[in-house]
Design a protein around this motif. Structure first.
Motif, short mmCIF file in Angstrom:
data_model
loop_
_atom_site.label_atom_id
_atom_site.label_comp_id
_atom_site.label_asym_id
_atom_site.label_seq_id
_atom_site.Cartn_x
_atom_site.Cartn_y
_atom_site.Cartn_z
N SER A 172 3.34 2.36 -12.16
CA SER A 172 2.65 2.91 -11.00
C SER A 172 1.22 2.38 -10.92
CB SER A 172 2.62 4.45 -11.09
OG SER A 172 3.92 4.98 -11.12
N SER A 221 -10.05 11.48 2.96
CA SER A 221 -10.02 11.26 1.51
C SER A 221 -9.71 12.56 0.78
CB SER A 221 -11.37 10.71 1.05
OG SER A 221 -11.65 9.48 1.65
N ILE A 266 1.36 6.60 -6.94
CA ILE A 266 0.32 7.58 -7.28
C ILE A 266 0.91 8.98 -7.32
CG2 ILE A 266 -1.79 8.69 -6.45
CD1 ILE A 266 -2.63 5.95 -5.35
N GLY A 297 -7.88 4.54 -5.46
CA GLY A 297 -6.98 4.18 -4.37
C GLY A 297 -6.95 5.21 -3.26
N VAL A 298 -7.19 6.46 -3.61
CA VAL A 298 -7.21 7.52 -2.61
C VAL A 298 -8.58 7.65 -1.95
CG1 VAL A 298 -6.98 10.01 -2.26
CG2 VAL A 298 -5.36 8.82 -3.72
N ASP A 326 1.02 4.08 -2.91
CA ASP A 326 0.81 5.51 -2.64
C ASP A 326 1.92 6.34 -3.27
OD1 ASP A 326 -1.50 4.97 -1.28
OD2 ASP A 326 -0.61 5.13 0.72
N VAL A 328 -0.63 -0.02 -7.95
CA VAL A 328 -1.90 0.29 -7.29
C VAL A 328 -2.90 -0.85 -7.46
CG1 VAL A 328 -3.84 1.90 -7.19
CG2 VAL A 328 -1.53 2.77 -7.56
N GLY A 371 0.81 -1.22 0.00
CA GLY A 371 0.00 0.00 0.00
C GLY A 371 0.84 1.26 0.00
N ALA A 372 1.94 1.25 0.79
CA ALA A 372 2.82 2.42 0.84
C ALA A 372 3.52 2.65 -0.49
CB ALA A 372 3.85 2.24 1.95
N GLN A 426 -1.86 13.59 -2.53
CA GLN A 426 -1.37 12.57 -3.43
C GLN A 426 -1.63 12.87 -4.91
OE1 GLN A 426 -2.98 9.10 -0.71
NE2 GLN A 426 -1.64 8.26 -2.27
N PRO A 478 -5.61 5.41 -9.57
CA PRO A 478 -5.12 6.17 -8.40
C PRO A 478 -6.20 6.93 -7.66
CG PRO A 478 -4.43 7.22 -10.45
CD PRO A 478 -5.00 5.90 -10.82
N GLY A 490 -6.20 13.26 1.10
CA GLY A 490 -5.45 12.39 0.21
C GLY A 490 -5.44 12.90 -1.21
#
Length: 331
Positions: A206, A166, A43, A284-285, A40, A210, A36-37, A173, A281, A169
């Protein structure tokens, strides 16, 4: 058969392989946290590069063909979401997939394929660059806003998941890396232009990160025990029907507005696409890791459907343009 092979997207094969890997060897526990990191970070890098690619000249030139661009944006962020709200009422589709179908309709247009298909069809390539770029730029703001406004109201869930965290994020991000990348364009724009192929691989890498993290979390939560092959076929059928509706809508809208043939092609190809590159992405956020997998299934299926259909359509338009451009035989 040759046309089918050309229409197939090799990147989709990598996506399918990534989903298969996550299904067989999902990242669990500490591994899931690390995946997950890394996702991120991917992204952040993805949107930094998007910001660096977009020229300021393309942004300012968008005001010229305002009728075309408004029609394209209206199709992407108004007509498509209305269609999504209708589909979200299909009770025979599971709620998480209805949420994914609605989320699909809220995404911005693609960039590369919209421009490529416009060029093949002998449309207005410069206008396609502007329309597709504007769509992606506005999607950073509009897609999360539409998710918050429509997904909860539609009864499929998701809107309630768009919390303050969110929004933070999205800013940290997506928006901040995009702005930083764009501001650094005077210094890194040349490098980005010279290494398009390499940076394209970074983009795709990338997205694959994700997808792996998202589907790992979904598999751990029991994704494939709740999704059947019949439901996947239903998703494909709905995707084909949605694309057909939008293609017919953009065709009729272009005629109603009196657009030239070249601009009508831009409206059809930029207005009918939905971006997997932006959708992965953003999902994902916006959403918890456990629901990102089901949310992304519809856009992954729709992605290939739109590429195959629009590739065939673009070649047909291009062939027609060549026939029309041939001089009449001398009498």
């Amino acid at each position: 058969m040759n046309r089918l092979r050309q229409a197939l997207d090799p990147f989709l094969l990598l996506l399918v392989a990534t989903v298969a890997l996550a299904s067989v060897l999902p990242a669990r526990g500490r591994g899931g946290d690390i995946a997950g990191a890394v996702a991120d970070a991917g992204i952040v890098l993805l949107f930094f590069l998007h910001g660096a690619k977009l020229s300021r000249e393309a942004i300012w030139s968008g005001a010229r063909a305002w009728k075309l661009h408004l029609a394209t944006l209206g199709t992407t962020f108004l007509a498509f979401p209305i269609l999504g709200l209708i589909v979200a009422r299909f009770g025979f589709v599971p709620a998480d997939m209805r949420a994914g179908l609605l989320f699909l309709t809220l995404l911005p247009s693609t960039v590369q394929s919209s421009i490529a298909f416009t060029a093949i069809a002998r449309g207005n390539v410069a206008a396609a660059v502007v329309s597709a770029s504007f769509s992606n730029l506005l999607g950073i703001f509009l897609t999360p806003l539409l998710v918050a406004l429509l997904m909860q109201r539609s009864g499929v869930g998701g809107g309630s998941l768009v919390s303050l965290a969110s929004i933070e994020g999205i800013v940290l991000q997506l928006l901040l890396p995009f702005v930083v990348g764009h501001l650094m364009r005077p210094w890194i724009g040349g490098f980005v232009a010279r290494h398009k192929a390499m940076l394209g691989r970074v983009d795709r890498g990338s997205i694959l990160l994700v997808v792996y993290a998202a589907f790992s979390a979904a598999v751990v939560e029991g994704l494939w025990s709740t999704v059947s092959s019949q439901e996947l076929l239903v998703l494909a059928g709905i995707g084909i029907a949605m694309l057909a509706v939008i293609l017919l809508f953009t065709l009729a809208l272009g005629r109603m507005l009196g657009l030239s043939r070249e601009d009508a092609i831009v409206l059809q190809f930029c207005g009918s696409k939905k971006s997997l590159a932006s959708g992965v992405p953003i999902a994902g956020v916006l959403f918890p890791a456990s629901v990102v997998g089901p949310i992304l299934l519809p856009i992954m299926i729709f992605h290939q459907i739109q590429l195959m259909a629009c590739a065939l359509l673009a070649r047909r338009y291009g062939a027609q343009a060549l026939v029309e451009a041939k001089p009449a035989p001398a009498e």
